[in-house]
Motif scaffolding. Structure first.
Motif, short mmCIF file in Angstrom:
data_model
loop_
_atom_site.label_atom_id
_atom_site.label_comp_id
_atom_site.label_asym_id
_atom_site.label_seq_id
_atom_site.Cartn_x
_atom_site.Cartn_y
_atom_site.Cartn_z
N ALA A 226 -4.40 2.65 -7.46
CA ALA A 226 -3.10 1.51 -6.72
C ALA A 226 -4.01 0.12 -6.11
N GLY B 60 -6.90 -1.17 -9.96
CA GLY B 60 -5.67 -1.66 -9.11
C GLY B 60 -5.24 -2.94 -9.47
N SER C 86 2.55 6.97 -7.98
CA SER C 86 1.77 7.90 -8.88
C SER C 86 0.38 7.48 -9.07
N ALA C 87 -0.06 6.38 -8.58
CA ALA C 87 -1.53 5.88 -8.60
C ALA C 87 -2.20 6.45 -7.37
N TRP D 191 -5.42 5.31 -13.07
CA TRP D 191 -4.90 4.18 -12.45
C TRP D 191 -4.92 4.24 -10.79
N HIS E 94 -9.46 -0.19 -4.97
CA HIS E 94 -8.89 -1.54 -5.21
C HIS E 94 -9.78 -2.62 -4.43
N SER F 213 -3.17 -3.36 -11.63
CA SER F 213 -3.10 -3.22 -13.15
C SER F 213 -1.94 -4.09 -13.73
#
Lengths: 816, 238
Positions: free
Chosen positions: B126, B93, B134-135, B124, B148, B95
């Motif tokens: 979030a 997260g 999409s994460a 990925w 995260h 990213s």
């Protein structure tokens, strides 16, 4: 004095007469110069009525024509000084019934008064370089300053050559464009380079020369050394052993300022004095980290004669006059003659009486330095370098400020900036690069088109992009960048209420554990913990106290004073003035090794405890020696001598190695300033610290705001990380150039290293000894007290700490 | 075809990189001096807080930082991936510094990122800065959770998280040295930020301290190895 009554209007002559005063020659000379339309530099010692000289022309002019307008701008380095001057001016103004209004405008001025001042300006506005920069960035600056006739610049010796001075010089260039008729009066203490100061003050691009007026010198001060009974320490800088002797001198005088060199020393000396203070003489403490309210209280107590002594740092070097001080005691080496003279000037602000001062050396080397300083004061040999070229980060801030005020054409602004003395030789390329930096960051990879701060119109005028950028600029004006600090709060019994004592650096706080004792604000405190951004403390800690250390606390020894120390070392006929232990020490050095000669570089090498030591008597000041130590250890490494560490004092540099260093002349060759310097500078943490300042001043990142303190802990931008990335991708970026220039002038004292190496060429006097020499003892005693800076050294320290903790904790701390 | 898994221990033999091994729930992990966690058994690399396009994000607010942060972070990531040649990467997260980061990314950098994605699988997670639809919110595998921000743990659960950008200040004989670090106890592993411009939060600050009520270990990053200290040693101020 018939001349004076002719020169002064009747009301003024009567006022002087009623006070039984007569105007001093330099006051009248300033008046006449201004009447002739000249700019003036007045150089006079403290207590010479300089300030009145600066204001007389304005008061007289306004007495004749009190039309409401901003007539005179006064700029001082200290807010407190501006406030004090405003108070002092009320006496002549009310006593002569002059129709003149005086007001201050500083960071402390409330918003409603600031707004009113813009509509209805006072005749005399007293301000600081930062507030002036802000006023000049306002869109109505042109209108506000149009009627300006006088600019009075106080204590310019404290500003010229600094970044604040650069900002002021740029502001003056702007003022001259907005108000071409305004005259400048610069007020300065006695300085080593009056011509350079005259150039600094002169409005470039105009052919009227600045008139230099020198006040009569005051009576020469009487300076003596005070050496505490008992043996003289070999090292240390605190001078605490002299506390009892100092206290006796305090008791025998009316009011004493005890000046020390660092805030840590101030805390310790204050405590030491009170330990002996059986008579409970009222003695106070004053330094820059103390809460402003506490400092004002101390100043008020001084002014009203309720104190017998104040222990102070450079926080009392400048500023307000306290007429009542009749003795100055400097504890620890004075480090520079100009600085010492400034401090001596604090005693007896009556020019016709000699000020009395005592110097208290804290160790043997300082005995030599104090003696050298006394000679220097007697000879009036001031030190100090001529002002250095203007800094580029300050220029970036100024350019954005100009854009905030009004659109400009680059050629016009360049011409205006070159009229400011520090930027008189500014290359056009540097100007263009700085301008590009302000516009869009100035990176080779131009991706910030959409976010640019400035834009150019079809006619080539440069505009600020929007109001938000103007606001952001105004919130970040200034060139003083301080290390992050935390407030220290002395709690009530249950942690409620309490008082704020001042601020200490975050760095120091991180070294404290709850229950630790530390000295601050003259109290022995117990550290309770941190609440939000405040250090909570209680009175009465136990055990050995820690003392807050501050960045940049120590001044380096000046070249002037260093030369005098060297001369004394080389003149045995003068040693009879020294106490027995010092004389013996020097005589022994002459027998066992050699004395450093004025033009040679003495280098000793000797074995000790399985190591080889190299001691170089450079006398270039601690900062230069620090940098030299870094460079020398790199070379020793390359030559295979296996250096293990180094230590620097103001006088000498000591290195130790696993093997005997052999080719000493090769070691000190000037090529050291080529690749070795580049390589070291690149990874030095000093450069990172410099970069942080440059990045903040130039506006790359925002400074922290009051009120924004909550977010302070979540650091959003770490300038060290940015430095690394920028250096990798654009090593020649304007901000990195500015950083290197800063470091070369300030942190590293590169010029002094270069000068020393050049002088030493072919004149290295190497003594290979069987054991430590007497003169080398003080520096060896410093080993282990110094900090390491960055690079591979950090890993060694971490490894040691890791091993130590693992050993102490056994397996208890290890993971399951 | 992914390259064969390289046993990272050999970097220690070379003397260029020494990762610190830790064991959780019978699995072995390596804490790499780059700030990544290596999970050899599942050929996975875990990184946190890349904060790509942080500079361009701040630029929208008026701080024109050198626009080379994404590039630098991708350089580091590329080096890390070529050293370990993992099959997949878990990014914990943040990213990107903000949800529009990818759109602002320079074409070169975006191309490099796409290439990395084609060479190994990226998961990925979030973050609060990039809450993309999409994460994933979190990934669970065996006893392990990857998310995260650290959260309440179920019994036996072991969590890898980022978010706080931990850094520690260690007092040594010479000076206090501050560096990014991992913080871990038996249940949690907090990763340092991997991004070039990601700053740090001191491990003594309340949000991090609250996650390790019974203490823990600090794993301090250095150029080519990790230094280990008890959390209490860094936790100087209460």
């Amino acid at each position: 004095m018939p001349d004076s009554s002719n020169a002064l209007p009747p009301a003024f002559a009567a006022w002087f007469g009623a006070k039984n005063w007569s105007p001093r020659a330099h006051q009248l000379a300033v008046l006449n110069a201004v009447r002739a339309g000249d700019d003036v530099l007045l150089i006079a010692p403290t207590g010479g009525g300089k300030t009145l000289a600066g204001f007389l022309p304005s008061l007289i002019a306004l007495g004749n024509d009190p039309t409401p307008r901003l007539h005179t701008l006064y700029v001082s380095p200290l807010k407190a000084l501006a406030t004090d001057i405003a108070r002092n001016l009320t006496a002549p103004i009310t006593e002569m019934g002059l129709p003149v209004r005086v007001e201050t405008r500083t960071g402390d001025t409330p918003a409603n008064r600031r707004a009113r001042q813009r509509i209805d300006p006072p005749h005399l506005l007293l301000t600081t370089p930062e507030s002036l920069a802000l006023l000049l960035s306002l869109p109505d600056a042109k209108k506000n300053f149009a009627e300006l006739r006088m600019i009075v610049l106080d204590e310019i010796h404290a500003l010229a050559g600094t970044k604040r001075g650069d900002q002021l010089a740029l502001g003056l260039a702007r003022l001259t464009r907005l108000a071409p008729d305004a005259r400048r009066i610069g007020l300065s203490a006695t300085i080593a380079h009056p011509e350079a100061m005259r150039a600094w003050l002169s409005p470039g691009g105009h052919d009227r020369a600045t008139r230099m007026i020198t006040g009569e010198p005051g009576t020469a001060p009487e300076v003596a050394m005070l050496i505490a009974p008992g043996d003289l320490p070999w090292s240390g800088h605190m001078g605490l052993m002299a506390a009892e002797a100092i206290l006796r001198r305090i008791a025998s005088a009316g009011m004493t300022i005890v000046f020390v060199n660092t805030r840590a020393q101030a805390e310790l000396m204050f405590e030491a004095l009170w330990r002996h203070n059986a008579e409970t003489l009222p003695i106070a403490l004053h330094h820059g980290s103390l809460d402003i309210a506490q400092r004002r209280k101390v100043e008020a107590a001084m002014a009203s004669g309720r104190l017998r002594a104040v222990v102070a740092t450079s926080s009392l070097d400048l500023g307000i006059d306290w007429a009542g001080v009749d003795q100055v005691i400097q504890v620890g080496a004075p480090k520079g003659i100009s600085r010492l003279m400034q401090r001596l000037g604090r005693a007896n602000h009556r020019m016709d009486e000699a000020s009395r001062a005592l110097l208290v050396p804290a160790n043997r080397f300082e005995v030599l330095e104090c003696e050298a300083a006394i000679e220097g004061v007697a000879a009036g040999a001031l030190d100090g370098d001529p002002p250095r070229p203007g800094a580029l980060d300050v220029l970036a801030q100024h350019i954005l400020g100009c854009a905030c005020a009004a659109p400009f054409k680059p050629d016009d602004l360049f011409a205006e900036i070159r009229a400011a003395a520090p930027y008189a030789d500014l290359p056009r390329k540097d100007f263009d690069d700085v301008l590009r930096f302000v516009e869009d960051g100035g990176y080779a990879l131009s991706v910030y088109e959409r976010y640019r701060k400035l834009f150019r119109d079809a006619d080539g005028n440069i505009h600020v992009r929007n109001a938000r950028i103007q606001r952001q600029f105004r919130m970040n004006i200034g060139t003083i960048v301080e290390a992050p600090t935390l407030k220290v709060r002395l709690g009530g019994r249950r942690g409620f209420g309490g008082i704020t004592l001042g601020e200490i650096e975050e760095y120091f706080v991180s070294m404290l554990s709850p229950g630790d004792t530390f000295l601050f604000a003259g109290r022995r405190l117990r550290f309770l913990g941190i609440r939000e951004t405040t250090v909570m403390a209680a009175d009465g800690g136990e055990g050995d106290p820690k003392i807050p250390a501050y960045e940049g606390g120590r001044m380096p020894l000046t070249t002037n004073l260093a030369d005098r120390v060297r001369a004394i070392l080389h003149s045995p006929e003068t040693w009879h003035r020294f106490p027995e232990p010092v004389r013996e020490w020097l005589e022994l050095q002459a027998t066992r090794s050699s004395l450093p000669a004025p033009d040679d570089l003495l280098v000793e090498t000797f074995p000790r405890g399985g190591r080889w030591y190299l001691v170089a008597y450079c006398f270039e000041g601690r900062q230069a020696h620090q940098a030299l130590g870094m460079l020398l250890t790199r070379r020793l490494e390359r030559f295979g001598d296996q250096p293990l560490g180094f230590v620097a004092t103001d006088y000498v540099l000591g290195c130790w190695c696993a093997r005997e260093p052999r080719n000493i002349p090769r070691l000190f060759e000037e090529d050291m300033l080529g690749d070795d310097l580049e390589a070291w500078m690149a990874e030095s943490s000093m450069l990172k610290r410099s970069f942080r300042n440059v990045a903040v001043i130039a506006g790359l990142i925002e400074r922290m705001h009051p009120g924004g303190e909550r977010s302070r802990r979540q650091v959003t931008v770490n300038t060290d990380l940015i430095y690394d990335v920028l250096r990798k991708h654009e090593p020649d970026h304007i901000l990195l150039r500015a950083t290197r220039a800063d470091a070369a002038h300030g942190l590293v004292d590169l010029a002094r290293i270069a000068g020393m190496l050049a002088r030493a060429r072919g004149r290295i006097h190497h003594r290979r000894l069987g054991r430590v020499s007497p003169l080398a003892v003080p520096v060896l005693l410093e080993v282990g007290r110094e900090q390491v800076h960055g690079g591979g050294g950090e890993d060694a320290l971490l490894e040691e700490a890791e091993a130590l903790i693992a050993e102490a904790m056994g397996d208890a701390g290890a993971m399951a | 075809m992914p390259a064969p898994w390289r046993e990272p221990a050999r970097y220690g033999i070379d003397g260029c990189m020494i990762a610190a091994p830790i064991h959780r729930a019978s699995e072995r992990f390596l804490l790499d001096p780059s700030g990544a966690v290596v999970w050899p058994a599942s050929r996975t690399i875990i990184v946190a807080d890349l904060h790509l396009e942080k500079a361009s994000s701040l630029a929208t607010r008026g701080s024109l930082l050198p626009p080379y942060d994404s590039r630098t972070t991708l350089d580091r990531l590329t080096l890390l991936l070529s050293r370990y040649a993992p099959e997949r990467v878990i990014a914990l997260g943040d990213s990107f510094h903000d949800p529009l980061g990818l759109a602002r990314m320079a074409p070169d950098d975006a191309g490099r990122l796409a290439r990395l994605e084609s060479e190994q699988k990226f998961i990925w997670i979030a973050g609060n800065h990039d809450p993309a639809e999409s994460a994933m919110i979190e990934l669970r595998e065996k006893n392990f959770t990857f998310r995260h921000e650290a959260s309440r743990l179920a019994p036996g659960e072991i969590e890898f998280s980022g978010h706080f950008h931990p850094k520690a200040r260690i007092a040594t004989r010479g000076a206090a040295i501050a560096r990014p670090c991992f913080v871990a106890d038996a249940h949690r592993i907090l990763l340092p930020a991997f991004g070039a411009y990601a700053g740090g939060l001191d491990v003594t600050s309340p949000p991090i301290r609250a996650l390790f009520p019974r203490g823990g270990q600090v794993f301090l990053l250095s150029r080519d190895r990790i230094y280990t200290f008890p959390l209490a040693h860094a936790a100087k101020a209460s």
